[in-house]
Scaffold this active site. Structure first.
Site, PDB file in Angstrom:
ATOM      1  N   LYS A  22       0.827  -1.204   0.000  1.00 17.27           N
ATOM      2  CA  LYS A  22       0.000   0.000   0.000  1.00 17.27           C
ATOM      3  C   LYS A  22       0.860   1.252   0.000  1.00 17.27           C
ATOM      4  CE  LYS A  22      -3.697  -0.446   2.241  1.00 17.27           C
ATOM      5  NZ  LYS A  22      -4.616  -0.704   3.371  1.00 17.27           N
ATOM      6  N   ARG A  91      -3.532   3.005   8.495  1.00 21.26           N
ATOM      7  CA  ARG A  91      -3.909   1.792   7.773  1.00 21.26           C
ATOM      8  C   ARG A  91      -2.717   0.849   7.644  1.00 21.26           C
ATOM      9  NH1 ARG A  91      -6.789   3.370   2.287  1.00 21.26           N
ATOM     10  NH2 ARG A  91      -7.927   1.421   2.645  1.00 21.26           N
ATOM     11  N   GLY A 100      -8.529  -7.139   4.482  1.00 23.18           N
ATOM     12  CA  GLY A 100      -9.344  -7.207   5.682  1.00 23.18           C
ATOM     13  C   GLY A 100      -8.723  -7.957   6.840  1.00 23.18           C
ATOM     14  N   MET A 102      -5.877  -7.264   8.539  1.00 14.20           N
ATOM     15  CA  MET A 102      -5.250  -6.418   9.561  1.00 14.20           C
ATOM     16  C   MET A 102      -6.075  -5.153   9.738  1.00 14.20           C
ATOM     17  SD  MET A 102      -1.217  -7.082   8.839  1.00 14.20           S
ATOM     18  CE  MET A 102      -1.343  -6.587   7.126  1.00 14.20           C
ATOM     19  N   ARG A 333      -3.224  -1.299  -6.352  1.00 11.03           N
ATOM     20  CA  ARG A 333      -2.356  -2.476  -6.287  1.00 11.03           C
ATOM     21  C   ARG A 333      -2.691  -3.347  -7.483  1.00 11.03           C
ATOM     22  NH1 ARG A 333      -5.551  -4.548  -0.937  1.00 11.03           N
ATOM     23  NH2 ARG A 333      -7.526  -5.014  -1.936  1.00 11.03           N
ATOM     24  N   HIS A 449     -15.936  -7.815   1.088  1.00  8.04           N
ATOM     25  CA  HIS A 449     -14.962  -8.705   1.715  1.00  8.04           C
ATOM     26  C   HIS A 449     -15.108 -10.132   1.196  1.00  8.04           C
ATOM     27  CE1 HIS A 449     -13.666 -11.532   4.926  1.00  8.04           C
ATOM     28  NE2 HIS A 449     -12.653 -10.693   5.039  1.00  8.04           N
ATOM     29  N   ARG A 569       4.206 -48.515 -11.020  1.00  6.35           N
ATOM     30  CA  ARG A 569       4.271 -49.317  -9.795  1.00  6.35           C
ATOM     31  C   ARG A 569       3.760 -50.722 -10.078  1.00  6.35           C
ATOM     32  NH1 ARG A 569       1.674 -43.945  -7.437  1.00  6.35           N
ATOM     33  NH2 ARG A 569       0.669 -44.281  -9.445  1.00  6.35           N
ATOM     34  N   ARG A 624       9.169 -49.542 -11.754  1.00  3.96           N
ATOM     35  CA  ARG A 624       9.692 -49.900 -10.437  1.00  3.96           C
ATOM     36  C   ARG A 624       9.348 -51.350 -10.144  1.00  3.96           C
ATOM     37  NH1 ARG A 624       7.427 -46.727  -5.305  1.00  3.96           N
ATOM     38  NH2 ARG A 624       5.669 -48.149  -5.600  1.00  3.96           N
ATOM     39  N   GLU A 742      15.046 -43.222  -1.861  1.00  2.00           N
ATOM     40  CA  GLU A 742      13.952 -42.928  -0.939  1.00  2.00           C
ATOM     41  C   GLU A 742      14.319 -43.180   0.515  1.00  2.00           C
ATOM     42  OE1 GLU A 742      10.651 -45.561  -1.947  1.00  2.00           O
ATOM     43  OE2 GLU A 742      12.072 -46.855  -2.992  1.00  2.00           O
ATOM     44  N   SER A 761      15.763 -41.767  -9.287  1.00  2.00           N
ATOM     45  CA  SER A 761      14.442 -41.159  -9.179  1.00  2.00           C
ATOM     46  C   SER A 761      14.142 -41.018  -7.700  1.00  2.00           C
ATOM     47  CB  SER A 761      13.382 -42.030  -9.859  1.00  2.00           C
ATOM     48  OG  SER A 761      12.107 -41.426  -9.739  1.00  2.00           O
ATOM     49  N   GLY A 763      12.087 -40.882  -4.593  1.00  2.00           N
ATOM     50  CA  GLY A 763      10.767 -41.230  -4.055  1.00  2.00           C
ATOM     51  C   GLY A 763      10.525 -40.391  -2.814  1.00  2.00           C
ATOM     52  N   THR A 764      10.044 -39.180  -3.015  1.00  2.00           N
ATOM     53  CA  THR A 764       9.992 -38.221  -1.900  1.00  2.00           C
ATOM     54  C   THR A 764       8.891 -38.509  -0.897  1.00  2.00           C
ATOM     55  OG1 THR A 764       8.763 -36.742  -3.377  1.00  2.00           O
ATOM     56  CG2 THR A 764      11.131 -36.346  -3.128  1.00  2.00           C
ATOM     57  N   ASN A 765       7.941 -39.378  -1.235  1.00  2.00           N
ATOM     58  CA  ASN A 765       6.954 -39.757  -0.213  1.00  2.00           C
ATOM     59  C   ASN A 765       7.655 -40.494   0.927  1.00  2.00           C
ATOM     60  OD1 ASN A 765       5.099 -38.702  -1.977  1.00  2.00           O
ATOM     61  ND2 ASN A 765       4.282 -40.667  -2.640  1.00  2.00           N
ATOM     62  N   ASP A 766       8.383 -41.575   0.587  1.00  2.00           N
ATOM     63  CA  ASP A 766       9.098 -42.318   1.613  1.00  2.00           C
ATOM     64  C   ASP A 766      10.262 -41.521   2.184  1.00  2.00           C
ATOM     65  OD1 ASP A 766       7.931 -44.761   2.296  1.00  2.00           O
ATOM     66  OD2 ASP A 766       8.547 -45.674   0.420  1.00  2.00           O
ATOM     67  N   CYS A 829       9.661 -38.768  -8.434  1.00  2.00           N
ATOM     68  CA  CYS A 829       8.401 -39.441  -8.750  1.00  2.00           C
ATOM     69  C   CYS A 829       7.444 -39.478  -7.568  1.00  2.00           C
ATOM     70  CB  CYS A 829       8.653 -40.855  -9.257  1.00  2.00           C
ATOM     71  SG  CYS A 829       9.524 -41.921  -8.092  1.00  2.00           S
ATOM     72  N   TYR A 849      13.730 -34.235 -14.744  1.00  2.00           N
ATOM     73  CA  TYR A 849      12.283 -34.306 -14.945  1.00  2.00           C
ATOM     74  C   TYR A 849      11.569 -34.453 -13.612  1.00  2.00           C
ATOM     75  CZ  TYR A 849      12.696 -39.376 -14.213  1.00  2.00           C
ATOM     76  OH  TYR A 849      12.946 -40.613 -13.672  1.00  2.00           O
TER      77      TYR A 849
END
Length: 877
Positions: A22, A91, A100, A102, A333, A449, A569, A624, A742, A761, A763-766, A829, A849
């Site tokens: 602002k 303000r 809205g 703050m 803005r 709002h 899988r 896999r 993983e 690759s 395996g970001t879940n595990d 993956c 990738y």
């Protein structure tokens, strides 16, 4: 010494970090020569110091006093001067728009003496002066003193007795001021502060404090706004829209933020101050009506809107006030917009020559694209329309009607879809707005709002449905024709048309999904999506693959733009009728029995892979090898034990029970699974590799990549790789052999593992589960909501990649793997592969990738393009 206060003439729009959005934009408009009331901005640095130390920084009071005196000199009057008072607004203004969330206090400087001077300034308009005074006490009481706002509203409603607030005369408003002062005294034990400078000082501190108000914290978490930015405070000389019929206030957009279409768009309210418009307490009139009321101001406003849009090269959101025929700009803005508007506006601005296609790609987000892929109401379905309001934020929302934020939150937590119904929303309703599928209000315009916040969150919203009589206390609303909707009744709202229906309306696929499925882009929105996606694809470095386990999923992934499969899988192929074959494998007592089970499975696996290779038509397919614990394919140990205890067992049941007991694990996700299966059960992985190779020989152009799961030591990989390479050589098939990283140990020893792996690759879940020590299946419902409340993390680490922890493991493995093998192909993956923020991380870290579910492929493609364009700080957050 640090400089904590900047006059509007000293800043510019590039100082948002310091002056907030602002303040930076007020300075920019001042520099452009637009009619901005004089004022100054207290920086975000001052706020951060105050929040950290519990006190304002040294020198701030002196700086504020110096700038206040300069403002008084400019205006020719002193703050709160009895006979000719200067009044100011205080303000908030954070770097990112938080509508809205703050605090704001108007009319600071009024007291029992200066109210008469204000009336004198207004040519003896006593009503205007007392109206301004009651507004100050009401705002100050709620915002600064923490008094329950309903106490003031109840006193006002009792006095109005069904009338509009504009119908109250000066005497009634003077009486209301006394009532408000009495409320302050009763609630705080002290009188309303009469000293104008003390009013301003207390208001500034209240704005600082509001940065950490619960609703502001919740909004930042929802919008992923950093918690350590702080807010600036803008002190601006007051201009008044409540001076009579020749005054007013409004909000305007340089084009429609709902659809993106060009035209005159906004709301105006005569004889009102700015908060009246966004609060929705009185229904506004369309901005076009201003031309009839005050053509000179209207023409000037249109000229300023054109100036601002060309200067900012984007949709601008503008707040303005007209004081006795004089137009003043109070804020601008880059405006929030719906997902559809974002795509339309980006391509429109390209066609106008204001931005490039590169910029157009950075002006939209993957989250917005995902919203466009949500279903819409079926136009051919039977519907019972009961009312119509303003189409404030598009989408199709179905749910049970609820009439309070608390109830919306409660039912949503229990898995119910709800529509939050209110007369008008206020910032305290934020939790319920987040929980609801859609928002319906009977009051307020498209800049209220409810409308502004819903558009920012991508929520469906219909507002200003004046035909509805909403009884929030009774939990009902009544529509024309006597239709009564009670809490819990299902309703459907269409944020594109503004229509409200009784009951559940069926939904169909969006036009954008149909486009990704192969339909020609026919309407302007889909054509805009098509243009931006084509440019994102031409720009991105990061490849996008799919997680797909069937030919059908693979085919859809190709239609959605996948360049291959990053995760197939194989354990999903062992379910259904094949489960019996797995049982036979587990129960095999001899090598001959085990080989017989494997021989039965191999042709089935080969058939699976043939279908997938054909669907991918020459694109790479990363397969896999079987990963989950074998006990998942066996009967439940409790059921078998009960049968054994009752004597109702066969010889096969006894053998199964013995096998299940032998394989039973306390923590199976860290037990016999992944590569360990290949080492413990001879021939299992060899069978799968042979099936892959035979399938590849039968499908011309097939490009298999064999992935060994759950590696923790290079020796595990070496053993399986040796067997796999021998089989590939026998069959004459060329395939990469790599691994899924993983486990933390695999990431930390990636340099060694890369000696035996041709690709990684992640395996970001595990990897996330192991790095955090969280069991995903157990913890998200158990305590994640509390962790989010406490700020332990701003978003679930299973939703967006944890850069500091898991991300560091990914970066280490990438760097050390490529140090060993420079041509190492690396992808991701886990489900993070389709998360926008995680895609940017993968690009920055140098991965080749990302792979994600078919439906998220377009999102990943777009975000990969944005990442390649070095996505900068976006005002459209």
């Amino acid at each position: 010494m640090a400089k904590y206060v900047y006059d509007f003439t000293e800043g510019n729009r590039n100082l948002k970090d310091l002056l907030g959005g602002k303040g930076a934009n007020l300075a920019e408009m001042t520099n452009l020569g637009l009619p901005v009331p004089p004022g100054f901005t207290i920086t975000t640095e001052a706020c951060r110091h105050y929040l950290a130390e519990g006190a304002a920084p040294d020198g701030l009071d002196q700086e504020v006093e110096e700038h206040l005196r300069a403002l008084e000199e400019t205006m020719g009057k002193r703050l709160g001067q009895a006979d000719d008072p200067l009044l100011v607004s205080v303000r908030s203004g954070a770097k990112f728009s938080m509508p809205g969330m703050m605090e704001t206090v108007l009319n600071i400087g009024l007291n029992d003496d200066s109210v008469h001077g204000l009336a004198k300034q207004a040519g003896g308009n006593e009503r205007f002066a007392w109206d301004s005074y009651r507004r100050l006490i009401q705002m100050f009481g709620k915002t600064v003193l923490g008094i329950e706002g309903d106490l003031f509203e109840d006193a006002l409603d009792a006095l109005k007795d069904g009338r509009q607030d504009t119908d109250l005369d000066a005497g009634e408003l003077q009486h209301l001021v006394e009532s408000y002062k009495r409320i302050v005294r009763e609630q705080t034990g002290s009188d309303f502060p009469a000293d104008p400078r003390e009013q301003m000082r207390m208001a500034v501190m209240a704005v600082f404090d509001s940065w950490n108000a619960p609703r502001a914290v919740l909004y930042r978490r929802q919008e992923r706004i950093p918690a350590d930015l702080g807010t600036a405070v803008n002190v601006c000389s007051m201009v008044f829209g409540n001076c009579g019929g020749d005054s007013g206030t409004g909000v305007a957009f340089t084009r429609d933020p709902g659809s993106g279409r060009q035209g005159i768009y906004g709301d105006y309210l005569q004889n009102a101050q700015g908060e009246d418009v966004v609060a929705g307490i009185r229904n506004t009139m369309p901005l076009q009506e201003l031309e009839r009321i005050d053509k000179r101001s209207y023409d000037e406003l249109l000229s300023i809107m054109e100036t601002l849009e060309n200067h900012y090269r984007d949709l601008c959101d503008i707040e303005f006030t007209i004081e006795r025929g004089k137009l003043w700009m109070l804020q601008t803005r880059v405006g929030k917009r719906t997902a559809g508007a974002a795509f339309r506006i980006a391509t429109q601005l390209v066609d106008q020559g204001l931005i490039t296609m590169d910029e157009a790609v950075t002006r939209v987000t993957g989250d917005q694209l995902a919203r466009l892929m949500f279903p819409r109401f079926d136009a051919d379905a039977g519907k019972r329309r009961i009312a119509k309001g303003m189409n404030a934020s598009p989408g199709a929302a179905v749910g049970k009607a609820v009439f309070s934020s608390e109830r919306a939150t409660e039912l949503a937590a229990a898995g119910e879809d709800v529509i939050l119904v209110r007369r008008e929303t206020n910032p305290d309703d934020l939790a319920g707005m987040i929980a609801a599928r859609g928002i319906l209000t009977s009051r307020g315009g498209k800049t209220s709002h409810a409308a502004v916040v819903a558009r920012g969150m991508g929520k469906t919203c219909v507002c200003g449905a004046e035909e509805l009589d909403v009884d929030t206390a009774g939990g009902t609303f009544t529509a024309p024709g006597g239709v009564v909707v009670n809490e819990g009744d299902v309703i459907s709202i269409d944020g594109t048309s503004g229509e409200i229906y009784l009951g559940e309306v069926p939904v169909v696929a969006s036009a954008v999904v149909e486009y990704f499925e192969g339909a020609e882009p026919e309407d302007d929105l889909v054509r805009a999506v098509d243009r931006i996606m084509r440019h994102a694809d031409a720009t991105r470095r990061l490849g996008v693959r799919a997680n797909a386990d069937t030919p059908e999923d693979a085919a859809r992934a190709v239609r959605f733009g996948a360049e291959g499969i990053g995760l197939c899988r194989t354990e999903h192929m062992f379910l259904g009728d094949r489960r019996q074959l797995v049982e036979d494998l587990v129960l095999a007592g001899t090598a001959e029995e085990r080989q017989a089970a494997l021989d039965a499975l191999e042709p089935l696996q080969k058939s699976d892979f043939i279908g997938i290779f054909q669907a991918m038509d020459g694109r790479p397919v990363t397969i896999r090898l079987i990963d989950p614990p074998l006990h998942e394919f066996l009967p439940d140990i409790v059921e078998l034990s009960v049968k054994a205890a009752t004597g109702e067992v066969t010889d096969k049941d006894r053998a199964l029970l013995a096998a299940v007991k032998r394989l039973h694990e306390q923590n199976p996700m860290l037990g016999l699974r992944g590569v360990r299966l290949g080492l413990v059960i001879p021939g299992l992985f060899a069978m799968q590799v042979r099936a892959i190779a035979q399938a590849a020989k039968e499908v011309p152009g097939a490009r298999p990549e064999i992935m060994i799961p759950l590696i923790a030591a290079v020796q595990e990989l070496e053993y399986v790789r040796e067997e796999a390479v021998a089989i590939l050589a026998e069959t004459g098939v060329d395939a990469l052999v790599g691994t899924m990283v993983e486990t933390p140990r695999a990431a930390l020893t990636a340099g060694q593992i890369a000696e035996a792996a041709e690709f990684f690759s992640f395996g970001t879940n595990d990897l996330t589960q192991m790095a955090w020590g969280f069991s995903r299946d157990d913890v998200e419902a158990a305590f994640f909501s509390r962790y989010l409340e406490l700020g332990v993390f701003g978003v679930s680490p299973f939703e967006t990649l944890d850069r500091e922890g898991v991300g560091r493991l990914v970066a280490i493995a990438t760097e050390e793997g490529r140090a060993t093998r420079p041509d190492l192909k690396i992808g991701i993956c886990g489900e993070h592969g389709g998360d926008p923020d995680s895609v940017h991380f993968c690009h920055d870290t140098g991965l080749d990738y990302v792979s994600c579910s078919p439906f998220r492929i377009p999102v990943a493609r777009l975000e990969a393009g944005r990442a390649a364009l070095s996505d900068t700080d976006s005002d459209t957050r």
